[in-house]
Design an enzyme around this catalytic site. Structure first.
Site, PDB file in Angstrom:
ATOM      1  N   LYS A  60       0.823  -1.213   0.000  1.00  0.00           N
ATOM      2  CA  LYS A  60       0.000   0.000   0.000  1.00  0.00           C
ATOM      3  C   LYS A  60       0.854   1.259   0.000  1.00  0.00           C
ATOM      4  CE  LYS A  60      -3.570  -2.272   2.712  1.00  0.00           C
ATOM      5  NZ  LYS A  60      -4.454  -2.110   3.877  1.00  0.00           N
ATOM      6  N   ARG A 288     -10.994  -7.993  14.407  1.00  0.00           N
ATOM      7  CA  ARG A 288     -11.782  -7.546  13.271  1.00  0.00           C
ATOM      8  C   ARG A 288     -12.710  -8.667  12.842  1.00  0.00           C
ATOM      9  NH1 ARG A 288      -7.604  -5.315   9.074  1.00  0.00           N
ATOM     10  NH2 ARG A 288      -5.661  -5.754  10.130  1.00  0.00           N
TER      11      ARG A 288
END
Ligand SMILES: [Zn+2]
Length: 300
Positions: A60, A288
């Site tokens: 990223k 998560r």
């Protein structure tokens, strides 16, 4: 949150800027240059009058190579955007953090100046000038360059799943020695980068592996298959222009992605599995949410 496909889409959108020169930079929020030791003044002086020679990405992380050998590192964080479609007379976006004014290299361009804006509502992202150091394996630093160099801040990041220099067999062997769960390794950017939560879930569903499967329960070929599926799901997403569901993330031309409509498990809880018809379930892992098919991804 922009994932690898969105960042790659952004990188490709920056390619028309290669050869342009940065003739001005304005920093509107100090947080956007918080990693520049000398602050906004240093940042602006370092980018000034530099030519953009490449747009490079690893995972990223995105950087523009500035001649001769510097990186303008751009990290989009949670909500950052880099936009080059801003007209010189457009009103500035209220979340504009840094504006570069570029001069095109082409002589036949009637309007050679253009803006490159770093916009970030929450300013978790940043831009900074970083030194380039040699890659550990002597191969190119990332997509978009042949130079075996990468910014210091990216040195700990593993090659990403789309990198042609990623050796999946070697990485699978390295992963096989770990004593942890497969999804944890997929999300560890120092092993292989660019696999975020969405793509990890999609790849594990495609490979029929439970996110919490212990590495030592998986064969090396199974691990390699998970990585190959991650590669494929990201390629599929890239073809569709990224996954974004909302307006937080848009590509360099202001368009959001369409791939979210073809996700098999992520965000699909309660819907039937495309393979076996069982309801997709949500489980909690690593603080998560993970989405799985409880039948296809059965863990014994
Ligand atoms: Zn299923």
């Amino acid at each position: 949150v922009p994932e690898l496909p969105e960042v790659e889409t952004v990188r490709q959108g920056l390619l028309p800027l290669l050869g342009s020169r940065i003739v001005a930079a304005e920093v509107f929020h100090p947080r956007a240059v918080r990693h520049q030791y000398g602050g906004a003044d240093e940042f602006m002086s370092l980018v000034n009058n530099k030519e953009i020679t490449a747009a490079v990405r690893r995972g990223k992380f995105l950087w523009l190579l500035l001649a001769p050998k510097q990186a303008l590192l751009v990290h989009l964080g949670m909500s950052g955007q880099i936009r080059s479609d801003i007209k010189l007379d457009d009103l500035a976006n209220p979340h504009l953090r840094v504006r570069f004014t570029l001069q095109s290299s082409s002589t036949d361009n009637r309007n050679p100046l253009q803006y490159l804006d770093f916009i970030d509502q929450r300013t978790f992202g940043y831009v900074t000038i970083d030194k380039l150091i040699p890659t550990a394996d002597g191969k190119p630093g990332g997509s978009g360059t042949d130079l075996p160099l990468l910014p210091v801040r990216v040195a700990h990041i593993g090659r990403d799943v789309l990198d042609p220099h990623l050796d999946i067999e070697m990485v699978s062997n390295k992963i096989a020695n770990k004593r942890t769960e497969i999804k944890r390794v997929l999300l560890d950017q120092t092993v292989v980068s660019g696999i975020g939560n969405i793509y990890a879930d999609e790849a594990l569903w495609r490979a029929e592996v439970h996110p919490q499967a212990q590495i030592n329960s998986l064969s090396i070929s199974k691990i390699a298959n998970v990585l190959n599926q991650a590669q494929q799901v990201i390629l599929d997403s890239l073809t569709a222009g990224g996954t974004s569901f909302d307006n937080l993330y848009v590509n360099v031309n202001g368009e959001s992605g369409a791939f979210s409509r073809s996700l098999a498990v992520y965000g699909q809880a309660g819907k039937p599995c495309q393979r076996c018809g069982t309801e997709i379930a949500r489980i909690s892992f690593m603080n998560r949410s993970s989405a799985i098919c409880p039948v296809c991804q059965f863990v014994s």
